[in-house]
Design a protein around this motif. Structure first.
Motif, PDB file in Angstrom:
ATOM      1  N   ARG A 109       0.807  -1.229   0.000  1.00  9.55           N
ATOM      2  CA  ARG A 109       0.000   0.000   0.000  1.00  9.55           C
ATOM      3  C   ARG A 109       0.837   1.273   0.000  1.00  9.55           C
ATOM      4  NH1 ARG A 109      -5.158  -1.148   0.631  1.00  9.55           N
ATOM      5  NH2 ARG A 109      -5.584  -3.316   1.164  1.00  9.55           N
ATOM      6  N   VAL A 110       2.109   1.157   0.320  1.00 11.54           N
ATOM      7  CA  VAL A 110       2.929   2.383   0.352  1.00 11.54           C
ATOM      8  C   VAL A 110       4.026   2.410  -0.719  1.00 11.54           C
ATOM      9  CG1 VAL A 110       2.505   2.833   2.815  1.00 11.54           C
ATOM     10  CG2 VAL A 110       4.538   1.535   2.136  1.00 11.54           C
ATOM     11  N   ILE A 111       4.179   1.292  -1.439  1.00 11.19           N
ATOM     12  CA  ILE A 111       5.171   1.288  -2.523  1.00 11.19           C
ATOM     13  C   ILE A 111       4.478   1.801  -3.787  1.00 11.19           C
ATOM     14  CG2 ILE A 111       6.652  -0.183  -3.970  1.00 11.19           C
ATOM     15  CD1 ILE A 111       7.063  -2.007  -1.544  1.00 11.19           C
ATOM     16  N   ALA A 112       5.175   2.659  -4.534  1.00 14.59           N
ATOM     17  CA  ALA A 112       4.612   3.200  -5.777  1.00 14.59           C
ATOM     18  C   ALA A 112       4.473   2.080  -6.803  1.00 14.59           C
ATOM     19  CB  ALA A 112       5.536   4.286  -6.322  1.00 14.59           C
ATOM     20  N   LYS A 113       3.578   2.254  -7.765  1.00  9.76           N
ATOM     21  CA  LYS A 113       3.439   1.259  -8.841  1.00  9.76           C
ATOM     22  C   LYS A 113       4.806   1.084  -9.505  1.00  9.76           C
ATOM     23  CE  LYS A 113       1.034  -0.418 -12.725  1.00  9.76           C
ATOM     24  NZ  LYS A 113       2.088  -1.357 -13.067  1.00  9.76           N
ATOM     25  N   ASP A 114       5.214  -0.164  -9.673  1.00  5.19           N
ATOM     26  CA  ASP A 114       6.510  -0.538 -10.257  1.00  5.19           C
ATOM     27  C   ASP A 114       7.709  -0.231  -9.357  1.00  5.19           C
ATOM     28  OD1 ASP A 114       5.339  -1.638 -12.509  1.00  5.19           O
ATOM     29  OD2 ASP A 114       5.272   0.295 -13.537  1.00  5.19           O
ATOM     30  N   GLY A 115       7.428   0.120  -8.107  1.00  3.17           N
ATOM     31  CA  GLY A 115       8.513   0.304  -7.140  1.00  3.17           C
ATOM     32  C   GLY A 115       9.036  -1.057  -6.674  1.00  3.17           C
ATOM     33  N   PHE A 116      10.174  -1.040  -5.979  1.00  2.00           N
ATOM     34  CA  PHE A 116      10.843  -2.297  -5.620  1.00  2.00           C
ATOM     35  C   PHE A 116      10.817  -2.564  -4.112  1.00  2.00           C
ATOM     36  CE2 PHE A 116      12.588  -1.089  -9.707  1.00  2.00           C
ATOM     37  CZ  PHE A 116      12.488  -2.292 -10.400  1.00  2.00           C
ATOM     38  N   LEU A 117      10.776  -3.854  -3.780  1.00  3.24           N
ATOM     39  CA  LEU A 117      10.866  -4.295  -2.386  1.00  3.24           C
ATOM     40  C   LEU A 117      12.019  -5.292  -2.287  1.00  3.24           C
ATOM     41  CD1 LEU A 117       9.776  -4.583   0.548  1.00  3.24           C
ATOM     42  CD2 LEU A 117       8.180  -6.312  -0.311  1.00  3.24           C
ATOM     43  N   TYR A 118      12.978  -4.989  -1.419  1.00  4.28           N
ATOM     44  CA  TYR A 118      14.129  -5.866  -1.199  1.00  4.28           C
ATOM     45  C   TYR A 118      13.967  -6.495   0.183  1.00  4.28           C
ATOM     46  CZ  TYR A 118      16.039  -2.941  -4.959  1.00  4.28           C
ATOM     47  OH  TYR A 118      16.229  -2.262  -6.148  1.00  4.28           O
ATOM     48  N   ILE A 119      14.033  -7.834   0.261  1.00  7.40           N
ATOM     49  CA  ILE A 119      13.839  -8.508   1.552  1.00  7.40           C
ATOM     50  C   ILE A 119      15.057  -9.378   1.881  1.00  7.40           C
ATOM     51  CG2 ILE A 119      11.328  -8.427   1.238  1.00  7.40           C
ATOM     52  CD1 ILE A 119      11.338 -11.413   0.688  1.00  7.40           C
ATOM     53  N   GLY A 120      15.103  -9.888   3.113  1.00  9.55           N
ATOM     54  CA  GLY A 120      16.283 -10.634   3.567  1.00  9.55           C
ATOM     55  C   GLY A 120      16.411 -12.010   2.921  1.00  9.55           C
ATOM     56  N   HIS A 121      17.621 -12.566   2.983  1.00  6.96           N
ATOM     57  CA  HIS A 121      17.922 -13.806   2.264  1.00  6.96           C
ATOM     58  C   HIS A 121      17.069 -14.994   2.697  1.00  6.96           C
ATOM     59  CE1 HIS A 121      20.431 -13.762   5.841  1.00  6.96           C
ATOM     60  NE2 HIS A 121      20.440 -15.073   5.790  1.00  6.96           N
ATOM     61  N   SER A 122      16.582 -15.011   3.962  1.00  2.00           N
ATOM     62  CA  SER A 122      15.776 -16.166   4.371  1.00  2.00           C
ATOM     63  C   SER A 122      14.293 -15.810   4.469  1.00  2.00           C
ATOM     64  CB  SER A 122      16.295 -16.711   5.699  1.00  2.00           C
ATOM     65  OG  SER A 122      16.347 -15.664   6.639  1.00  2.00           O
ATOM     66  N   GLU A 123      13.904 -14.702   3.851  1.00  2.00           N
ATOM     67  CA  GLU A 123      12.498 -14.276   3.909  1.00  2.00           C
ATOM     68  C   GLU A 123      11.826 -14.461   2.547  1.00  2.00           C
ATOM     69  OE1 GLU A 123      13.498 -10.856   7.251  1.00  2.00           O
ATOM     70  OE2 GLU A 123      13.589 -10.354   5.142  1.00  2.00           O
ATOM     71  N   ARG A 124      10.485 -14.553   2.573  1.00  3.87           N
ATOM     72  CA  ARG A 124       9.760 -14.557   1.305  1.00  3.87           C
ATOM     73  C   ARG A 124       8.407 -13.906   1.519  1.00  3.87           C
ATOM     74  NH1 ARG A 124       6.357 -19.140   0.624  1.00  3.87           N
ATOM     75  NH2 ARG A 124       6.338 -20.294   2.581  1.00  3.87           N
ATOM     76  N   ILE A 125       7.857 -13.353   0.441  1.00  6.94           N
ATOM     77  CA  ILE A 125       6.563 -12.679   0.560  1.00  6.94           C
ATOM     78  C   ILE A 125       5.477 -13.746   0.564  1.00  6.94           C
ATOM     79  CG2 ILE A 125       4.975 -11.015  -0.468  1.00  6.94           C
ATOM     80  CD1 ILE A 125       7.330  -9.587  -1.644  1.00  6.94           C
ATOM     81  N   THR A 126       4.660 -13.726   1.612  1.00  8.33           N
ATOM     82  CA  THR A 126       3.628 -14.749   1.762  1.00  8.33           C
ATOM     83  C   THR A 126       2.259 -14.076   1.845  1.00  8.33           C
ATOM     84  OG1 THR A 126       4.011 -14.578   4.123  1.00  8.33           O
ATOM     85  CG2 THR A 126       5.077 -16.418   2.989  1.00  8.33           C
ATOM     86  N   THR A 152       6.080  -9.031  -8.523  1.00 15.26           N
ATOM     87  CA  THR A 152       6.729  -9.882  -9.517  1.00 15.26           C
ATOM     88  C   THR A 152       8.188 -10.022  -9.120  1.00 15.26           C
ATOM     89  OG1 THR A 152       5.255  -9.014 -11.193  1.00 15.26           O
ATOM     90  CG2 THR A 152       7.247 -10.097 -11.991  1.00 15.26           C
ATOM     91  N   SER A 153       8.668 -11.268  -9.105  1.00 14.77           N
ATOM     92  CA  SER A 153      10.052 -11.491  -8.708  1.00 14.77           C
ATOM     93  C   SER A 153      11.000 -10.933  -9.769  1.00 14.77           C
ATOM     94  CB  SER A 153      10.289 -12.994  -8.526  1.00 14.77           C
ATOM     95  OG  SER A 153      11.665 -13.202  -8.329  1.00 14.77           O
ATOM     96  N   LYS A 154      12.019 -10.220  -9.311  1.00 15.09           N
ATOM     97  CA  LYS A 154      13.002  -9.633 -10.229  1.00 15.09           C
ATOM     98  C   LYS A 154      14.404 -10.136  -9.910  1.00 15.09           C
ATOM     99  CE  LYS A 154      10.297  -7.362 -12.747  1.00 15.09           C
ATOM    100  NZ  LYS A 154      10.283  -7.431 -14.214  1.00 15.09           N
ATOM    101  N   GLY A 155      14.478 -11.283  -9.227  1.00 16.67           N
ATOM    102  CA  GLY A 155      15.773 -11.825  -8.824  1.00 16.67           C
ATOM    103  C   GLY A 155      15.644 -12.300  -7.388  1.00 16.67           C
ATOM    104  N   ALA A 156      16.708 -12.890  -6.860  1.00  8.45           N
ATOM    105  CA  ALA A 156      16.650 -13.441  -5.508  1.00  8.45           C
ATOM    106  C   ALA A 156      16.297 -12.348  -4.498  1.00  8.45           C
ATOM    107  CB  ALA A 156      17.989 -14.066  -5.151  1.00  8.45           C
TER     108      ALA A 156
END
Ligand SMILES: C[S@@+](CC[C@H](N)C(=O)[O-])C[C@H]1O[C@@H](n2cnc3c(N)ncnc32)[C@H](O)[C@@H]1O
Length: 285
Positions: free
Chosen positions: A241-258, A266-270
């Protein structure tokens, strides 16, 4: 637990676990008992308390509000480093920068959020990575918000002073260009040019956020792992809700969006995601 300096019962552990979950979203399972004891024993010692039951009572009283913040601070893990999970910074300067530049050309502000920034290495790495590639004119449009639940760590982050050993994985030319000598032996300070791109604020990720976005990129790394599933789902939903359209979210190596929100990204890499379906999110364009 017996034979210890302070009596620590099962009921005390259950109380502390409940409060850690309520205050910070931190889940303390049975395996964390020894860690909880050792991190809090020093608080009991300095407060002159007899046992954990007294500590539990104190932090639930009105007079214990300040100690309750120390309690949360003792239970958080602040491990971080410059350019941790460096592929995120490579992505920022190789891919995300296209959109970022486009906005600066139009004279629009670019907002990046380092959520759970710990001692500052993460937001400063973002700022350094952008400063490596952008002109001072472009940088004047960049605003990096850096937040954490831990006020003590934020105070140290905003000073931007680090021992030389903390800069070991930075290329010498970056150290040279973006850090200055200090009067503390062996310590370097992040340059004014970089520090002025970053604003530090207290923010608890599991409470109502006093920020609205839209953000062009969010770094939320190595904090969701401490949260139970339902809190993680809410967290990803709130970011969408706060990321702009086509903005990016970077998360930690052992996390995943659930959860249901995952399909909007959309995944853009690890551990790199783009918010391609911005239902509920606002475009910054
Ligand atoms: C392991 S550090 C991660 C630092 C950095 N993001 C990185 O990946 O290197 C986790 C940070 O999350 C913060 N934290 C824990 N619970 C939080 C919450 N509910 N809201 C905001 N920050 C929180 C801690 O204070 C700590 O600084």
């Amino acid at each position: 637990m017996s034979g210890l300096e302070f009596n620590f019962t099962e009921a005390d552990f259950r109380t502390l676990s409940r409060l850690a979950l309520e205050d910070a979203g931190i889940e303390l399972n049975e395996g964390k008992r020894t860690l909880v004891y050792s991190r809090l024993a020093k608080r009991l010692r300095s407060l002159g308390l007899r046992d954990f039951s007294e500590y539990c009572s104190l932090i639930q009283e009105h007079e214990g509000a300040q100690e309750r913040r120390h309690f949360v601070s003792q239970l958080t893990t602040n491990v971080t480093k410059f350019y941790r999970e460096s592929h995120h910074f490579d992505h920022l300067s190789a891919h995300a920068i296209g959109q970022i530049r486009e906005k600066t050309r139009r004279g629009q502000p670019v907002r990046i959020w380092s959520a759970a920034c710990s001692s500052g290495e993460e937001p400063y790495s973002i700022a350094i990575e952008l400063a490596k590639h952008m002109t001072p004119q472009e940088l004047s449009h960049i605003k990096i918000l850096a937040t954490d639940i831990d006020n003590k760590i934020l105070a140290s982050a905003s000073k931007g002073i680090y021992p030389a050993t903390a800069l070991a994985n930075l290329a010498p030319e970056l150290r040279q260009r973006f850090f200055t000598e200090t009067d503390q032996s062996g310590a370097l300070q992040v340059s004014t040019e970089i520090r002025q791109l970053v604003t530090f604020r207290h923010l608890n990720l599991i409470k109502t956020w006093p920020v609205k976005g839209p953000f062009d990129a969010v770094f939320c790394r190595n904090v969701a792992i401490y949260f139970p599933d339902n809190i993680q789902h809410d967290l990803w939903e709130n970011f969408s809700r706060v990321i702009a359209k086509d903005g990016f979210l970077y998360i930690g190596h052992s996390e995943r969006i659930t959860g249901a929100t995952a399909r909007r990204f959309t995944s853009k890499g690890a551990t790199i995601y783009q918010l391609t379906d911005a239902v509920g999110a606002r475009s910054n364009a």
